[in-house]
Motif scaffolding. Structure first.
Motif, PDB file in Angstrom:
ATOM      1  N   UNK A 124       0.860  -1.185   0.000  1.00 34.90           N
ATOM      2  CA  UNK A 124       0.000   0.000   0.000  1.00 34.90           C
ATOM      3  C   UNK A 124       0.895   1.233   0.000  1.00 34.90           C
ATOM      4  N   UNK A 125       0.645   2.160  -0.928  1.00 36.99           N
ATOM      5  CA  UNK A 125       1.483   3.348  -1.022  1.00 36.99           C
ATOM      6  C   UNK A 125       0.656   4.572  -1.326  1.00 36.99           C
ATOM      7  N   UNK A 126       1.334   5.618  -1.814  1.00 37.52           N
ATOM      8  CA  UNK A 126       0.632   6.855  -2.115  1.00 37.52           C
ATOM      9  C   UNK A 126       0.045   7.451  -0.853  1.00 37.52           C
ATOM     10  N   UNK A 127      -1.235   7.829  -0.911  1.00 33.61           N
ATOM     11  CA  UNK A 127      -1.940   8.271   0.297  1.00 33.61           C
ATOM     12  C   UNK A 127      -2.417   7.023   1.028  1.00 33.61           C
ATOM     13  N   UNK A 128      -1.651   6.614   2.025  1.00 35.77           N
ATOM     14  CA  UNK A 128      -1.879   5.333   2.684  1.00 35.77           C
ATOM     15  C   UNK A 128      -3.280   5.236   3.271  1.00 35.77           C
ATOM     16  N   UNK A 129      -3.955   4.142   2.968  1.00 30.89           N
ATOM     17  CA  UNK A 129      -5.211   3.802   3.622  1.00 30.89           C
ATOM     18  C   UNK A 129      -4.916   2.618   4.530  1.00 30.89           C
ATOM     19  N   UNK A 130      -4.679   2.903   5.808  1.00 28.95           N
ATOM     20  CA  UNK A 130      -4.235   1.860   6.727  1.00 28.95           C
ATOM     21  C   UNK A 130      -5.348   0.865   7.040  1.00 28.95           C
ATOM     22  N   UNK A 131      -6.598   1.305   6.931  1.00 31.33           N
ATOM     23  CA  UNK A 131      -7.701   0.381   7.117  1.00 31.33           C
ATOM     24  C   UNK A 131      -7.735  -0.657   6.012  1.00 31.33           C
ATOM     25  N   UNK A 132      -7.484  -0.225   4.781  1.00 30.75           N
ATOM     26  CA  UNK A 132      -7.432  -1.149   3.655  1.00 30.75           C
ATOM     27  C   UNK A 132      -6.244  -2.091   3.809  1.00 30.75           C
ATOM     28  N   UNK A 139      -7.516 -10.594   4.957  1.00 31.09           N
ATOM     29  CA  UNK A 139      -8.267 -11.335   3.943  1.00 31.09           C
ATOM     30  C   UNK A 139      -7.385 -12.266   3.125  1.00 31.09           C
ATOM     31  N   UNK A 140      -6.137 -11.849   2.891  1.00 29.13           N
ATOM     32  CA  UNK A 140      -5.274 -12.612   1.993  1.00 29.13           C
ATOM     33  C   UNK A 140      -4.333 -13.562   2.707  1.00 29.13           C
ATOM     34  N   UNK A 141      -3.977 -13.236   3.956  1.00 32.84           N
ATOM     35  CA  UNK A 141      -2.951 -14.010   4.642  1.00 32.84           C
ATOM     36  C   UNK A 141      -1.571 -13.762   4.094  1.00 32.84           C
ATOM     37  N   UNK A 142      -1.435 -12.787   3.205  1.00 29.07           N
ATOM     38  CA  UNK A 142      -0.125 -12.470   2.609  1.00 29.07           C
ATOM     39  C   UNK A 142       0.527 -11.310   3.349  1.00 29.07           C
ATOM     40  N   UNK A 143       1.864 -11.240   3.319  1.00 30.71           N
ATOM     41  CA  UNK A 143       2.531 -10.082   3.912  1.00 30.71           C
ATOM     42  C   UNK A 143       2.121  -8.799   3.206  1.00 30.71           C
ATOM     43  N   UNK A 144       2.087  -7.707   3.955  1.00 29.72           N
ATOM     44  CA  UNK A 144       1.713  -6.414   3.398  1.00 29.72           C
ATOM     45  C   UNK A 144       2.771  -5.378   3.784  1.00 29.72           C
ATOM     46  N   UNK A 145       3.256  -4.651   2.782  1.00 27.44           N
ATOM     47  CA  UNK A 145       4.191  -3.547   2.987  1.00 27.44           C
ATOM     48  C   UNK A 145       3.437  -2.230   2.927  1.00 27.44           C
ATOM     49  N   UNK A 146       3.993  -1.220   3.585  1.00 33.34           N
ATOM     50  CA  UNK A 146       3.482   0.146   3.467  1.00 33.34           C
ATOM     51  C   UNK A 146       4.617   1.011   2.937  1.00 33.34           C
ATOM     52  N   UNK A 147       4.404   1.634   1.786  1.00 35.30           N
ATOM     53  CA  UNK A 147       5.410   2.536   1.235  1.00 35.30           C
ATOM     54  C   UNK A 147       5.189   3.909   1.856  1.00 35.30           C
ATOM     55  N   UNK A 148       6.096   4.294   2.771  1.00 35.81           N
ATOM     56  CA  UNK A 148       5.954   5.564   3.496  1.00 35.81           C
ATOM     57  C   UNK A 148       6.904   6.619   2.952  1.00 35.81           C
ATOM     58  N   UNK A 149       7.381   6.434   1.723  1.00 38.17           N
ATOM     59  CA  UNK A 149       8.337   7.377   1.149  1.00 38.17           C
ATOM     60  C   UNK A 149       7.762   8.784   1.060  1.00 38.17           C
ATOM     61  N   UNK A 150       6.471   8.904   0.772  1.00 40.65           N
ATOM     62  CA  UNK A 150       5.856  10.230   0.673  1.00 40.65           C
ATOM     63  C   UNK A 150       5.698  10.886   2.037  1.00 40.65           C
ATOM     64  N   UNK A 151       5.415  10.070   3.050  1.00 39.71           N
ATOM     65  CA  UNK A 151       5.155  10.610   4.383  1.00 39.71           C
ATOM     66  C   UNK A 151       5.728   9.676   5.440  1.00 39.71           C
TER      67      UNK A 151
END
Length: 302
Positions: A124-132, A139-151
């Motif tokens: 998840x990047x850009x304007x992060x939606x942390x709820x999503x 829902x997926x059981x997959x690892x999730x990254x957050x791209x915080x380069x913008x903020x």
């Protein structure tokens, strides 16, 4: 019961994403700004961690020089390119289009897995939606990254929301001018500070909120180090607040100790730490309180 994190762990550049502590991945390189006018090997120059292609022509260079291929937010509907990227055999980082639902995002990750590559990580990047982000991880059981380069200021919140890792541009990082994040999009120059902020977030917030099950002595010691770092930070903050209390109380210092309040404090803490119990916690908190009072007295004498 096997946890979601144990079922889905992906290794990117030696970092285990989705297993144990959250990680920091420095640098996301996009070849999209070159628009195919520069040879991908020349554009990359050296080995990179996460690389987004502009077209299928970039994939051989990515296979040779990248630790993972990025399915960028701007081309998630280019199914032939998605299939070709998944076919490289590298871990695949699937970004979410800003308008995409959790179902669409998770579905695209499943599409990559259907191509025979189950090393898939959501990002998840850009304007992060942390709820999503949290919903997709569940829902997926997959690892999730957050791209915080913008903020980078969102690093702690992203870890608290359950991110398995943070992507930051890093010193000299090459970002994306049209995708979900990166130095090019943010225009930030202090990449080293951003990396430090991300590392603090995964250490301190992760120690408080992220369960760990270390399997080796080294992993156990690393987990203890993270908890100790969080403890030191909280103890420093408590000492500072205790100093404020001493200035506000009519009777300060050791003479102003409120033993009834301290007993009530220990009882509340024991409810959170029943294995330690009130007797052990009382000894710990007495040492903490005395250290804070000594510090307050030292500062008052300066």
């Amino acid at each position: 019961m096997t946890s979601t994190l144990e079922r889905h762990m992906v290794t990117i550049g030696g970092l285990r994403v989705g297993h144990g502590p959250a990680v920091v991945i420095g640098g996301r390189v996009s070849l999209r700004p070159h628009r195919g006018q520069v040879d991908a090997r020349e554009a990359l120059g050296e080995r990179a961690t996460l690389v987004e292609p502009y077209s299928a022509a970039d994939l051989p260079a990515i296979a040779a020089l990248a630790d993972a291929v990025v399915v960028g937010a701007t081309w998630t509907r280019d199914i032939p390119l998605v299939r070709a990227a998944a076919g490289l055999g590298l871990p695949v980082v699937v970004e979410r289009r800003p308008s995409a639902s959790v179902e669409e995002w998770v579905g695209l990750a499943g599409y990559c897995a259907a191509e025979g590559n189950d090393q898939v990580v959501l990002c998840e990047g850009g304007r992060l939606d942390l709820g999503v982000l949290r919903a997709a991880r569940a829902a997926s059981g997959r690892p999730v990254l957050a791209d915080v380069s913008r903020d980078p200021g969102l690093a702690a919140a992203a870890v608290a929301a359950g991110a398995d890792g943070l992507v930051v541009a890093g010193p000299g990082g090459s970002g994306d001018s049209g995708g979900a994040g990166g130095a090019g999009a943010s225009g930030r120059a202090d990449g080293a500070a951003d990396v430090r902020a991300a590392e603090e977030a995964v250490t301190l917030v992760g120690a408080l909120l992220r369960p760990e099950s270390p399997a080796t002595l080294a992993e156990c010691r690393e987990a203890i180090d993270r908890v100790d770092a969080a403890l030191a930070t909280l103890l420093e903050r408590r000492a500072a607040l205790a100093g404020v209390v001493q200035r506000l109380k009519p009777v300060g210092g050791f003479a102003g100790r409120d033993l009834a309040r301290e007993r009530a404090l220990v009882a509340r803490m024991a409810a959170r730490a029943p294995q330690l119990g009130e007797e052990r916690l009382a000894a710990v908190m007495n040492a903490v309180i005395e250290a804070g009072l000594h510090l307050a007295e030292e500062r008052a004498r300066r």
